[in-house]
Design a protein around this motif. Structure first.
Motif, mmCIF file in Angstrom:
data_model
loop_
_atom_site.group_PDB
_atom_site.id
_atom_site.type_symbol
_atom_site.label_atom_id
_atom_site.label_comp_id
_atom_site.label_asym_id
_atom_site.label_seq_id
_atom_site.Cartn_x
_atom_site.Cartn_y
_atom_site.Cartn_z
ATOM 1 N N ALA A 534 -1.200 -9.635 7.631
ATOM 2 C CA ALA A 534 -2.574 -10.089 7.855
ATOM 3 C C ALA A 534 -2.690 -11.576 7.517
ATOM 4 C CB ALA A 534 -3.538 -9.275 7.003
ATOM 5 N N PRO A 535 -3.733 -12.241 8.002
ATOM 6 C CA PRO A 535 -3.915 -13.663 7.676
ATOM 7 C C PRO A 535 -4.006 -13.943 6.178
ATOM 8 C CG PRO A 535 -5.310 -13.054 9.519
ATOM 9 C CD PRO A 535 -4.719 -11.779 9.000
ATOM 10 N N ASP A 536 -4.460 -12.958 5.397
ATOM 11 C CA ASP A 536 -4.522 -13.145 3.944
ATOM 12 C C ASP A 536 -3.226 -12.717 3.261
ATOM 13 O OD1 ASP A 536 -4.619 -10.394 4.125
ATOM 14 O OD2 ASP A 536 -6.470 -10.159 2.976
ATOM 15 N N ALA A 537 -2.176 -12.485 4.066
ATOM 16 C CA ALA A 537 -0.832 -12.151 3.577
ATOM 17 C C ALA A 537 -0.744 -10.769 2.952
ATOM 18 C CB ALA A 537 -0.311 -13.210 2.606
ATOM 19 N N THR A 538 -1.712 -9.901 3.230
ATOM 20 C CA THR A 538 -1.533 -8.496 2.884
ATOM 21 C C THR A 538 -0.639 -7.863 3.949
ATOM 22 O OG1 THR A 538 -3.625 -7.978 4.001
ATOM 23 C CG2 THR A 538 -3.686 -8.267 1.613
ATOM 24 N N LEU A 539 0.029 -6.778 3.580
ATOM 25 C CA LEU A 539 1.118 -6.242 4.387
ATOM 26 C C LEU A 539 0.939 -4.749 4.636
ATOM 27 C CD1 LEU A 539 3.905 -7.998 2.284
ATOM 28 C CD2 LEU A 539 2.857 -8.876 4.388
ATOM 29 N N VAL A 540 1.673 -4.234 5.612
ATOM 30 C CA VAL A 540 1.591 -2.822 5.980
ATOM 31 C C VAL A 540 2.932 -2.139 5.749
ATOM 32 C CG1 VAL A 540 1.149 -1.171 7.841
ATOM 33 C CG2 VAL A 540 -0.185 -3.287 7.716
ATOM 34 N N ASP A 541 2.921 -1.108 4.928
ATOM 35 C CA ASP A 541 4.052 -0.197 4.729
ATOM 36 C C ASP A 541 5.301 -0.862 4.158
ATOM 37 O OD1 ASP A 541 2.490 1.882 5.452
ATOM 38 O OD2 ASP A 541 3.429 2.267 7.387
ATOM 39 N N VAL A 542 5.127 -1.405 2.962
ATOM 40 C CA VAL A 542 6.241 -1.927 2.171
ATOM 41 C C VAL A 542 6.684 -0.824 1.214
ATOM 42 C CG1 VAL A 542 6.961 -3.636 0.466
ATOM 43 C CG2 VAL A 542 5.354 -4.280 2.284
ATOM 44 N N CYS A 543 7.930 -0.420 1.295
ATOM 45 C CA CYS A 543 8.423 0.592 0.361
ATOM 46 C C CYS A 543 8.430 0.021 -1.053
ATOM 47 C CB CYS A 543 9.829 1.040 0.748
ATOM 48 S SG CYS A 543 10.551 2.242 -0.402
ATOM 49 N N THR A 544 7.896 0.777 -1.976
ATOM 50 C CA THR A 544 7.867 0.355 -3.370
ATOM 51 C C THR A 544 9.286 0.253 -3.929
ATOM 52 O OG1 THR A 544 6.814 0.823 -5.500
ATOM 53 C CG2 THR A 544 7.759 2.693 -4.324
ATOM 54 N N GLY A 545 9.425 -0.310 -5.122
ATOM 55 C CA GLY A 545 10.731 -0.401 -5.757
ATOM 56 C C GLY A 545 11.389 0.966 -5.858
ATOM 57 N N THR A 546 12.665 1.027 -5.508
ATOM 58 C CA THR A 546 13.330 2.325 -5.365
ATOM 59 C C THR A 546 14.726 2.296 -5.967
ATOM 60 O OG1 THR A 546 12.091 2.808 -3.341
ATOM 61 C CG2 THR A 546 14.121 4.049 -3.685
ATOM 62 N N GLY A 547 14.927 3.100 -6.989
ATOM 63 C CA GLY A 547 16.259 3.284 -7.539
ATOM 64 C C GLY A 547 16.984 4.400 -6.815
ATOM 65 N N LYS A 548 18.087 4.843 -7.384
ATOM 66 C CA LYS A 548 18.857 5.921 -6.762
ATOM 67 C C LYS A 548 18.021 7.196 -6.703
ATOM 68 C CE LYS A 548 22.476 5.601 -9.558
ATOM 69 N NZ LYS A 548 23.840 5.815 -10.109
ATOM 70 N N GLN A 549 17.948 7.797 -5.526
ATOM 71 C CA GLN A 549 17.224 9.051 -5.345
ATOM 72 C C GLN A 549 18.228 10.174 -5.057
ATOM 73 O OE1 GLN A 549 13.660 8.932 -5.707
ATOM 74 N NE2 GLN A 549 14.316 6.892 -6.398
ATOM 75 N N LYS A 550 17.845 11.390 -5.399
ATOM 76 C CA LYS A 550 18.770 12.515 -5.282
ATOM 77 C C LYS A 550 18.631 13.298 -3.985
ATOM 78 C CE LYS A 550 19.089 13.216 -10.289
ATOM 79 N NZ LYS A 550 18.897 14.174 -11.412
#
Length: 593
Positions: A534-550
């Motif tokens: 967006a013009p205000d630099a907000t974003l769509v669908d950024v995956c949050t911080g993610t460590g190893k998942q099982k």
């Protein structure tokens, strides 16, 4: 998960077939009967039971600039027999002589059943996960890991980012007819006379004109209640009403598309790249992006400000490596010092970059098996290899570049899959999106600085090309890459798309990737990235911080951030400045001819 790859024009569509559930098979049969005219399947989500949520769309539905008015049919619960209410309506529109006049001005797509588990099981409004997605709009909670109504999140955000001009929700009720929200939305005016008022509620058609899905803008919508075979009659009335697009949501996305890469980067730089409280990759890459933006625009204030921000480290007041802590993000956070060393020529920055690279060796100076802090994650190809190469080039000491190759081989032996994608870690074979973006970005960074004569260059280039070759086969028709690269129902993830696109642009610019092969990939991904900024630099669908998942489910459920995000902003700054540099390169070539 085994994949079948089908060509769709110039775009590759991936459809999961191995191990398909009974629900997937029934949904597949339903959708196959709706592939009429230009329509093709495109998955938009996945349920808690693992069932894919398919749509049928055409190229015009993916083209925000089309002059046609884009209409989307949505049957949330599969009410009113979707084979007829949706399937027969699509066939009428694309194949009948009666609809020929409408095909010149409109395009029709559909989500045949947004609650496939409820429809397949005969449970109607229930989705078998304790939710009722048909009345869960606008969705609250976390996308897309909502344990009750993930279908509502997927559908809501898909509509927000694809921005149809009109959504027609097909439902059931005691009184047949069209029901039209009275919201004051100008786009709705031609529709008001076609039916009774639809009040405020948690239903899709009621909410779309009243809210901005994905923050893009409202979308005109009506609710259609009638016999399944009557849908074409109502469509004809709508098409003759004078209704036309674009919707406010589509106008917003068209505006976003019209921006140049420098304009996008400038908007991003207002929000991101203003601190380095800890030396870590997220703030560091945003600072690198600002330095490069300043070089592109001739604005030295960016470089001056970055040097001000890193001054506590340059003066020795703050350590670049926190005592007693060794972690990958800190290694790659030192890339801002390598960038400053090249740009300014100041020895202090070269010394700071070396702080991280030296961690790859023991007290006797012998190389470790791999850079410490890798925790077996594919992220480490980026976290370690670039700072080692940068330090080797800056110091002229080849032991660092040799260590970069050693570390890359270690990580590829740990996580590289037979299909050329990276598993995130040995805990699960899922090819997480950013877990593939990191190796792509990391090796592109290495190749950007390794001399042609370096012995390490050939094996790194070979690994990089093989990985990108595997990735482009899995690019979504929208231009994005998925949260799980080979899972078509997982959400279209922002940062991985930025990282992969950056890597491809850099390779084209520097000559190690073929523009004929990879240029069309960027031609799809860069517009998709722009629509999600967006013009205000907000974003769509950024995956949050993610460590190893099982498990695969754990990756599917990672929060998709909608709004400001430092990680996404940093990656967006990197790709927008790289795109701007490529534009500049091509303009210079044209001028020289």
């Amino acid at each position: 998960m085994k994949q079948v790859v089908m060509r769709w024009g110039l775009v590759l569509v991936l459809v999961s077939v191995a191990g398909a559930s009974e629900a997937d098979k029934k949904m597949g049969a339903l959708v196959d009967g709706m592939r009429v005219g230009p329509l093709r399947r495109l998955d938009i989500g996945v349920t808690r039971k693992g069932t894919l949520i398919p749509a049928v769309v055409s190229a015009d539905d993916l083209d925000l600039r089309t002059k046609k008015t884009r209409v989307l049919l949505v049957n949330v619960n599969g009410e009113s027999d979707p084979k007829v209410s949706v399937g027969a309506a699509l066939k009428w529109f694309y194949e009948s002589g009666e609809a020929a006049e409408f095909r010149k001005r409109f395009v029709l797509s559909a989500v045949p059943v947004a609650n496939p588990d409820g429809w397949v099981s005969g449970r109607g409004a229930s989705n078998l996960s304790g939710g009722m997605p048909a009345t869960a709009f606008p969705p609250s909670g976390t996308a897309y890991g909502d344990v009750k109504n993930p279908e509502a999140h997927y559908l809501w955000r898909w509509i927000g980012i694809s921005a149809p001009d009109l959504v027609i929700e097909i439902g059931e009720g005691d009184s047949p007819g069209l029901f039209v929200p009275r919201t004051g939305l100008a786009a709705m005016k031609p529709l008001v006379s076609l039916g009774a008022s639809l009040g405020a509620s948690g239903e899709l058609a009621s909410c779309l004109p009243r809210h901005a899905a994905c923050g893009t803008g409202p979308v005109a919508a009506v609710r259609l209640v009638d016999r399944p075979d009557r849908v074409p009659t109502h469509l004809a009335r709508i098409f003759r009403s004078g209704f036309t697009g674009p919707s406010p949501a589509r106008r917003e996305l068209q505006m976003r598309l019209a921006r140049t890469p420098v304009q996008v980067a400038t908007q991003l730089a207002k929000r991101y790249g203003h601190q380095l409280n800890t030396v870590a990759y997220i703030p560091a890459l945003a600072l690198v992006g600002r330095i490069r933006l300043g070089q592109l625009t001739g604005d030295s204030s960016h470089l001056d400000d970055v040097q001000r921000i890193v001054a506590p480290y340059a003066s020795g007041k703050k350590p670049t490596v926190p005592p007693g802590r060794i972690f990958g993000s800190n290694h790659s956070g030192h890339l801002v010092f390598a960038e400053l060393a090249r740009v300014t020529g100041k020895p202090v920055y070269r010394k700071l970059a070396k702080n991280a690279a030296d961690l790859a060796f023991d007290k006797q100076g012998r190389p470790l098996a791999a850079m410490p802090g890798h925790v077996e994650m594919s992220d480490s190809v980026f976290m370690a290899c670039p700072i080692l190469v940068e330090t080797g080039v800056l110091t002229g000491k080849p032991r660092y570049t040799r260590m970069a190759l050693r570390h890359m081989k270690f990580m590829l032996a740990t996580n590289l899959r037979p299909d050329g994608l990276h598993a995130h870690s040995p805990l699960d074979s899922a090819p997480w999106g950013r877990g593939n973006g990191f190796p792509a970005l990391g090796l592109a960074w290495c190749l950007s600085h390794l001399p042609e004569s370096a012995a390490e260059r050939k094996p790194i280039l070979s690994a990089h090309r093989a990985h990108l070759s595997a990735l482009i086969k899995r690019q979504d028709p929208t231009g994005m890459w998925h949260q799980v690269i080979d899972h078509t129902g997982s959400y279209r993830e922002f940062t991985s798309t930025c990282m992969i696109t950056y890597s491809i642009i850099r390779g084209i610019r520097r000559g190690w990737l073929d523009e004929k092969t990879y240029g069309p990939v960027v031609a799809r991904s860069w517009p998709a990235i722009k629509t999600r900024i967006a013009p205000d630099a907000t974003l769509v669908d950024v995956c949050t911080g993610t460590g190893k998942q099982k498990t695969l489910r754990a990756y599917l459920d990672r929060t998709a951030i909608l709004g400001p995000d430092d990680r996404g902003g940093a990656m967006a700054l990197m790709v927008s400045t790289e795109m701007a540099a490529w534009d500049r390169d091509r303009q210079q070539v044209r001028k020289s001819r």
